[in-house]
Design a protein around this motif. Structure first.
Motif, PDB file in Angstrom:
ATOM      1  N   ARG A 159      26.180  44.227  11.824  1.00  0.00           N
ATOM      2  CA  ARG A 159      27.381  43.741  12.514  1.00  0.00           C
ATOM      3  C   ARG A 159      27.863  44.765  13.533  1.00  0.00           C
ATOM      4  NH1 ARG A 159      28.959  42.444   6.960  1.00  0.00           N
ATOM      5  NH2 ARG A 159      28.352  40.284   6.615  1.00  0.00           N
ATOM      6  N   ARG A 160      27.872  46.024  13.112  1.00  0.00           N
ATOM      7  CA  ARG A 160      28.286  47.121  13.988  1.00  0.00           C
ATOM      8  C   ARG A 160      27.433  47.144  15.247  1.00  0.00           C
ATOM      9  NH1 ARG A 160      26.516  52.349  14.658  1.00  0.00           N
ATOM     10  NH2 ARG A 160      28.113  53.806  15.360  1.00  0.00           N
ATOM     11  N   HIS A 161      26.131  46.980  15.098  1.00  0.00           N
ATOM     12  CA  HIS A 161      25.213  46.980  16.242  1.00  0.00           C
ATOM     13  C   HIS A 161      25.624  45.927  17.275  1.00  0.00           C
ATOM     14  CE1 HIS A 161      21.524  46.924  18.587  1.00  0.00           C
ATOM     15  NE2 HIS A 161      21.465  45.615  18.371  1.00  0.00           N
ATOM     16  N   PHE A 162      25.964  44.734  16.824  1.00  0.00           N
ATOM     17  CA  PHE A 162      26.321  43.668  17.761  1.00  0.00           C
ATOM     18  C   PHE A 162      27.699  43.891  18.374  1.00  0.00           C
ATOM     19  CE2 PHE A 162      22.674  41.723  15.841  1.00  0.00           C
ATOM     20  CZ  PHE A 162      22.073  41.125  16.931  1.00  0.00           C
ATOM     21  N   ALA A 217      37.678  49.707  17.645  1.00  0.00           N
ATOM     22  CA  ALA A 217      38.264  49.829  16.310  1.00  0.00           C
ATOM     23  C   ALA A 217      37.382  49.153  15.262  1.00  0.00           C
ATOM     24  CB  ALA A 217      39.672  49.233  16.283  1.00  0.00           C
ATOM     25  N   THR A 218      36.819  48.016  15.608  1.00  0.00           N
ATOM     26  CA  THR A 218      35.915  47.308  14.687  1.00  0.00           C
ATOM     27  C   THR A 218      34.668  48.139  14.423  1.00  0.00           C
ATOM     28  OG1 THR A 218      36.719  45.194  15.547  1.00  0.00           O
ATOM     29  CG2 THR A 218      34.642  45.154  14.325  1.00  0.00           C
ATOM     30  N   ILE A 219      34.118  48.730  15.466  1.00  0.00           N
ATOM     31  CA  ILE A 219      32.929  49.588  15.326  1.00  0.00           C
ATOM     32  C   ILE A 219      33.250  50.766  14.417  1.00  0.00           C
ATOM     33  CG2 ILE A 219      31.426  51.190  16.577  1.00  0.00           C
ATOM     34  CD1 ILE A 219      31.769  49.143  19.004  1.00  0.00           C
ATOM     35  N   GLN A 220      34.412  51.357  14.604  1.00  0.00           N
ATOM     36  CA  GLN A 220      34.813  52.494  13.760  1.00  0.00           C
ATOM     37  C   GLN A 220      34.960  52.072  12.304  1.00  0.00           C
ATOM     38  OE1 GLN A 220      34.822  55.694  14.786  1.00  0.00           O
ATOM     39  NE2 GLN A 220      34.030  54.745  16.642  1.00  0.00           N
ATOM     40  N   THR A 221      35.498  50.900  12.069  1.00  0.00           N
ATOM     41  CA  THR A 221      35.635  50.398  10.708  1.00  0.00           C
ATOM     42  C   THR A 221      34.265  50.237  10.053  1.00  0.00           C
ATOM     43  OG1 THR A 221      37.686  49.243  11.234  1.00  0.00           O
ATOM     44  CG2 THR A 221      36.496  48.473   9.299  1.00  0.00           C
ATOM     45  N   PHE A 222      33.339  49.651  10.780  1.00  0.00           N
ATOM     46  CA  PHE A 222      31.980  49.471  10.240  1.00  0.00           C
ATOM     47  C   PHE A 222      31.298  50.828  10.031  1.00  0.00           C
ATOM     48  CE2 PHE A 222      31.734  45.006  12.232  1.00  0.00           C
ATOM     49  CZ  PHE A 222      32.110  44.409  11.041  1.00  0.00           C
ATOM     50  N   SER A 223      31.611  51.800  10.880  1.00  0.00           N
ATOM     51  CA  SER A 223      31.027  53.136  10.733  1.00  0.00           C
ATOM     52  C   SER A 223      31.547  53.813   9.481  1.00  0.00           C
ATOM     53  CB  SER A 223      31.353  53.997  11.958  1.00  0.00           C
ATOM     54  OG  SER A 223      30.755  53.469  13.106  1.00  0.00           O
ATOM     55  N   LYS A 224      32.847  53.666   9.224  1.00  0.00           N
ATOM     56  CA  LYS A 224      33.432  54.280   8.026  1.00  0.00           C
ATOM     57  C   LYS A 224      32.871  53.642   6.760  1.00  0.00           C
ATOM     58  CE  LYS A 224      37.704  55.508  10.332  1.00  0.00           C
ATOM     59  NZ  LYS A 224      39.079  55.142  10.589  1.00  0.00           N
ATOM     60  N   GLU A 225      32.715  52.331   6.789  1.00  0.00           N
ATOM     61  CA  GLU A 225      32.162  51.622   5.624  1.00  0.00           C
ATOM     62  C   GLU A 225      30.718  52.049   5.391  1.00  0.00           C
ATOM     63  OE1 GLU A 225      32.767  47.453   6.254  1.00  0.00           O
ATOM     64  OE2 GLU A 225      34.936  47.659   6.260  1.00  0.00           O
ATOM     65  N   LYS A 226      29.988  52.296   6.467  1.00  0.00           N
ATOM     66  CA  LYS A 226      28.600  52.740   6.368  1.00  0.00           C
ATOM     67  C   LYS A 226      28.541  54.131   5.725  1.00  0.00           C
ATOM     68  CE  LYS A 226      24.685  53.958   9.288  1.00  0.00           C
ATOM     69  NZ  LYS A 226      24.219  54.123  10.656  1.00  0.00           N
TER      70      LYS A 226
END
Length: 120
Positions: free
Chosen positions: A60-63, A108-117
């Motif tokens: 999801r982060r990639h897209f 912000a969405t990318i950062q959220t996915f990064s933190k979850e990763k």
């Protein structure tokens, strides 16, 4: 209803794309620039939608990153149109402000996915 259709970022990207399309219907712009602007602005919403179809947060982060890159590409074309006087300053500012808002939400969405990763 698909999950991406309810997403705020997708909705904003869709409106942005429609506004670009309305502009292009009236603008006197060469074919290649017109085509590239139409494709880059559409790519924002398409990448958001495609990201929602993925099963893992890294996918999801990639897209979302791809969607944000398309925002940058679109703004670059809009700047060229403004600088060449094929778009007036006021319209450019409207598009720019919308693009900036979409970019910030995507970031912000990318950062959220990064933190979850990183939490796994």
């Amino acid at each position: 209803m698909f999950s991406f259709e309810k997403n705020q970022t997708y909705q904003k990207a869709k409106v942005f794309n429609l506004e670009i399309r309305y502009f292009l219907q009236k603008a006197k712009i060469d074919w290649s620039t017109r085509n590239q602007l139409q494709r880059s602005s559409m790519s924002i919403m398409l990448n958001i939608a495609e990201g929602f179809g993925r099963f893992t947060n890294p996918d999801r982060r990639h897209f979302m990153i791809m969607a944000r890159s398309s925002v940058f590409e679109t703004v670059s074309i809009l700047e060229l149109l403004k600088d060449s006087k094929e778009m007036n300053e006021n319209l450019f500012k409207e598009f720019y402000d919308s693009a900036e808002e979409i970019s910030k939400i995507l970031y912000a969405t990318i950062q959220t996915f990064s933190k979850e990763k990183n939490a796994n």
